[in-house]
Design an enzyme around this catalytic site. Structure first.
Site, PDB file in Angstrom:
ATOM      1  N   SER A  64       9.718  16.426 -66.383  1.00  0.00           N
ATOM      2  CA  SER A  64       9.170  17.089 -67.391  1.00  0.00           C
ATOM      3  C   SER A  64       8.595  18.303 -67.794  1.00  0.00           C
ATOM      4  O   SER A  64       7.866  18.742 -69.526  1.00  0.00           O
ATOM      5  CB  SER A  64       7.995  16.321 -67.335  1.00  0.00           C
ATOM      6  OG  SER A  64       8.469  14.435 -67.214  1.00  0.00           O
ATOM      7  N   LYS A  67       9.676  19.775 -70.849  1.00  0.00           N
ATOM      8  CA  LYS A  67       9.684  19.491 -72.254  1.00  0.00           C
ATOM      9  C   LYS A  67       9.203  20.637 -73.088  1.00  0.00           C
ATOM     10  O   LYS A  67       8.922  20.555 -74.239  1.00  0.00           O
ATOM     11  CB  LYS A  67       8.986  17.306 -72.456  1.00  0.00           C
ATOM     12  CG  LYS A  67       9.865  16.751 -71.617  1.00  0.00           C
ATOM     13  CD  LYS A  67       8.582  15.530 -71.095  1.00  0.00           C
ATOM     14  CE  LYS A  67       9.514  14.636 -71.089  1.00  0.00           C
ATOM     15  NZ  LYS A  67       8.560  13.501 -70.746  1.00  0.00           N
ATOM     16  N   TYR A 189      18.710  15.673 -72.951  1.00  0.00           N
ATOM     17  CA  TYR A 189      18.193  15.058 -72.200  1.00  0.00           C
ATOM     18  C   TYR A 189      17.647  15.457 -70.873  1.00  0.00           C
ATOM     19  O   TYR A 189      16.653  15.791 -70.103  1.00  0.00           O
ATOM     20  CB  TYR A 189      17.443  13.612 -72.786  1.00  0.00           C
ATOM     21  CG  TYR A 189      15.587  13.437 -71.697  1.00  0.00           C
ATOM     22  CD1 TYR A 189      14.764  13.660 -72.773  1.00  0.00           C
ATOM     23  CD2 TYR A 189      15.722  12.709 -71.219  1.00  0.00           C
ATOM     24  CE1 TYR A 189      13.622  13.872 -71.563  1.00  0.00           C
ATOM     25  CE2 TYR A 189      14.627  12.008 -70.365  1.00  0.00           C
ATOM     26  CZ  TYR A 189      13.369  12.806 -70.785  1.00  0.00           C
ATOM     27  OH  TYR A 189      12.141  12.243 -70.268  1.00  0.00           O
ATOM     28  N   TYR A 240      -0.181  13.188 -69.210  1.00  0.00           N
ATOM     29  CA  TYR A 240       0.144  11.904 -69.222  1.00  0.00           C
ATOM     30  C   TYR A 240      -0.761  11.074 -69.974  1.00  0.00           C
ATOM     31  O   TYR A 240      -2.526  11.253 -70.231  1.00  0.00           O
ATOM     32  CB  TYR A 240       1.037  11.081 -68.792  1.00  0.00           C
ATOM     33  CG  TYR A 240       2.158  11.712 -69.472  1.00  0.00           C
ATOM     34  CD1 TYR A 240       2.987  11.777 -70.189  1.00  0.00           C
ATOM     35  CD2 TYR A 240       2.797  12.335 -68.288  1.00  0.00           C
ATOM     36  CE1 TYR A 240       4.604  12.576 -70.365  1.00  0.00           C
ATOM     37  CE2 TYR A 240       3.930  13.668 -67.994  1.00  0.00           C
ATOM     38  CZ  TYR A 240       4.469  13.808 -69.063  1.00  0.00           C
ATOM     39  OH  TYR A 240       5.645  14.361 -69.277  1.00  0.00           O
ATOM     40  N   VAL A 258       8.184  15.358 -62.908  1.00  0.00           N
ATOM     41  CA  VAL A 258       8.126  14.281 -61.054  1.00  0.00           C
ATOM     42  C   VAL A 258       8.695  14.748 -60.592  1.00  0.00           C
ATOM     43  O   VAL A 258       9.208  14.733 -59.217  1.00  0.00           O
ATOM     44  CB  VAL A 258       8.911  12.660 -61.979  1.00  0.00           C
ATOM     45  CG1 VAL A 258       7.267  11.494 -62.855  1.00  0.00           C
ATOM     46  CG2 VAL A 258      10.332  12.829 -62.682  1.00  0.00           C
TER      47      VAL A 258
HETATM   48  O1  DON Z   1      12.697  10.753 -68.334  1.00  0.00           O
HETATM   49  C1  DON Z   1      12.335  10.928 -66.679  1.00  0.00           C
HETATM   50  O2  DON Z   1      11.659   9.602 -66.278  1.00  0.00           O
HETATM   51  C2  DON Z   1      12.337  11.958 -66.206  1.00  0.00           C
HETATM   52  N1  DON Z   1      13.784  12.670 -66.585  1.00  0.00           N
HETATM   53  C3  DON Z   1      11.068  12.476 -66.303  1.00  0.00           C
HETATM   54  C4  DON Z   1       9.392  12.076 -66.101  1.00  0.00           C
HETATM   55  C5  DON Z   1       8.569  13.435 -65.543  1.00  0.00           C
HETATM   56  O3  DON Z   1       8.701  14.634 -64.872  1.00  0.00           O
HETATM   57  C6  DON Z   1       7.217  13.036 -65.930  1.00  0.00           C
HETATM   58  N2  DON Z   1       6.810  13.733 -65.387  1.00  0.00           N
HETATM   59  N3  DON Z   1       5.200  13.706 -64.471  1.00  0.00           N
END
Ligand code: DON
Length: 304
Positions: A64, A67, A189, A240, A258
Site C-alpha cells: 500500500s 498508493k 493495481y 487506516y 502489508v
Molecule cells: O490490496 C491489498 O490488499 C494489498 N495489495 C495492499 C494492502 C496494504 O498494503 C494495506 N496496508 N497496510
C-alpha cells in the site's frame, strides 16, 4: 547537531530485543515467504545526508505504500479533476472495508483505502499510454534508480486471492465509478502493490513530498501545493483505522504497507523508511511503528 546514527543504533538494539514481532501477512500467500527477523531503517535528510541501520538495502513488497506514488502520478497528470471520483476523509475502517463504499454510493473515502486506490488505478489506466510501464518508469524517475521492478510472483499471488479487491472494483463499477474493465484495473493495481523496493529506495522516492515537490535525483514532479496535499492525506489516512494512533505516537505524515514497510516524513527536514514484516492487528508494521515512535521521541522532531 542531532546524532542520527546513534539514535538509529539505539532503536535497532531495542527493537531487535522485542519478542512479539507481530504476524506476517499471509492473505497474499507469496508475502508469507519472508523472514520475520528482518529489520531495517533508512533516514534521508533533505540536506542530502543519509543514515541507515539493519536490512535497509534489502528489497521487500511495498504494497500500500505504492498508493502514495500512484496518487502523485495521477495528481501530476490530472490535477484536481481526480477529486470528482473520490474524497479525502479518513475512513476509520480497515484498508479493505467495503460497507462504507456501498453506503456512500461508490465514492471512496480517500485514495489510500483499497477502493480509493482502485479508482486512482482506473484513472491511470485511462490516462497513461502504457500504464504498467509508465508507472514503473515514474517510480524509477523520482527515485533516480532504474533497478526498481515489480515482483510478478507477488502480483500473481494477489490476483489468485484478491477476492475483496474484486468485490470493491465490482462495487465501484456498479456505481459507475470505474471506467475500465475490472480485470484491467486490478491487473494494474496488483502490479503497483507488488513493487519491490528497499528502505533506502523508498526514502529517495518520497524525498519530493518532504521537499515541496522537488525530487532528489531529477527535476520536480509535483507542485508545492500537490506535495502539501499528499502529506495531509498521509497524516489523516495513511494508517487506516490506526491513523489517529500513528499521529499520536509518531506525529508525522506517513504510509504503511502489508509487506511491513512504513515511510514517514517531516517536511523540509527528512524522510525515514522502516521495514519489519510482522504486522499488528490493524495491518501496520508492529516494530516499524515502535521504531518511528522512538525516533521522533529521541530526535525530538515531529510536525507538532
Ligand atoms: O490490496 C491489498 O490488499 C494489498 N495489495 C495492499 C494492502 C496494504 O498494503 C494495506 N496496508 N497496510
Amino acid at each position: 547537531m542531532i546524532d542520527y546514527q546513534n539514535i538509529l543504533n539505539t532503536i535497532n538494539q531495542s527493537v531487535r530485543q522485542e519478542k512479539d514481532k507481530g504476524k506476517i501477512a499471509s492473505y497474499i500467500p507469496e508475502l508469507a515467504n519472508v523472514d520475520i527477523n528482518n529489520f531495517g531503517v533508512h533516514l534521508q535528510l533533505i540536506s542530502g545526508e543519509q543514515y541507515a541501520v539493519g536490512n535497509s538495502q534489502q528489497l521487500f513488497s511495498i504494497q500500500s505504500i505504492s498508493k502514495v506514488l500512484s496518487l502523485a502520478l495521477a495528481m501530476s497528470q490530472m490535477g484536481t479533476a481526480i477529486w470528482k471520483r473520490l474524497d479525502v476523509e479518513p475512513s476509520g475502517n480497515p484498508f479493505n472495508h467495503l460497507s462504507l463504499l456501498e453506503l456512500e454510493k461508490g465514492l471512496p473515502r480517500n485514495p489510500f483505502i483499497n477502493s480509493g486506490a482502485i479508482v486512482i488505478a482506473d484513472i491511470l489506466v485511462s490516462n497513461l499510454e502504457n500504464p504498467k510501464t509508465d508507472f514503473l518508469n515514474y517510480v524509477r524517475d523520482i527515485t533516480g534508480d532504474n533497478s526498481i521492478n515489480y515482483n510478478l510472483k507477488v502480483t500473481q499471488s494477489e490476483k489468485e486471492t484478491g477476492f475483496k479487491n474484486y468485490a470493491a472494483a465490482n462495487l465501484l463499477k456498479s456505481f459507475n465509478n470505474l471506467n475500465n474493465d475490472v480485470e484491467v484495473v486490478l491487473d494494474f493495481y496488483f502490479h503497483q502493490c507488488a513493487l519491490e523496493m528497499s528502505c533506502a529506495q523508498l526514502s529517495k522516492a518520497f524525498y519530493l513530498f518532504a521537499n515541496k515537490g522537488e525530487c532528489l535525483a531529477s527535476k520536480g514532479r509535483l507542485t508545492k501545493s500537490q506535495a502539501k496535499r499528499i502529506n495531509a492525506i498521509m497524516l489523516t489516512c495513511g494508517f487506516y483505522d490506526e491513523a489517529g494512533e500513528f499521529a499520536f505516537e509518531v506525529g508525522l505524515p506517513g504510509k504503511s504497507g502489508v509487506g511491513g514497510g512504513i515511510v514517514a516524513l517531516l517536511p523540509n527536514e527528512f524522510v525515514i523508511s522502516v521495514w519489519s514484516p510482522g504486522l499488528n492487528e490493524r495491518g501496520n508494521s508492529k516494530l516499524g511503528m515502535q521504531a518511528l515512535e522512538q525516533f521522533t521521541t529521541l530526535a525530538n522532531q515531529s510536525i507538532f
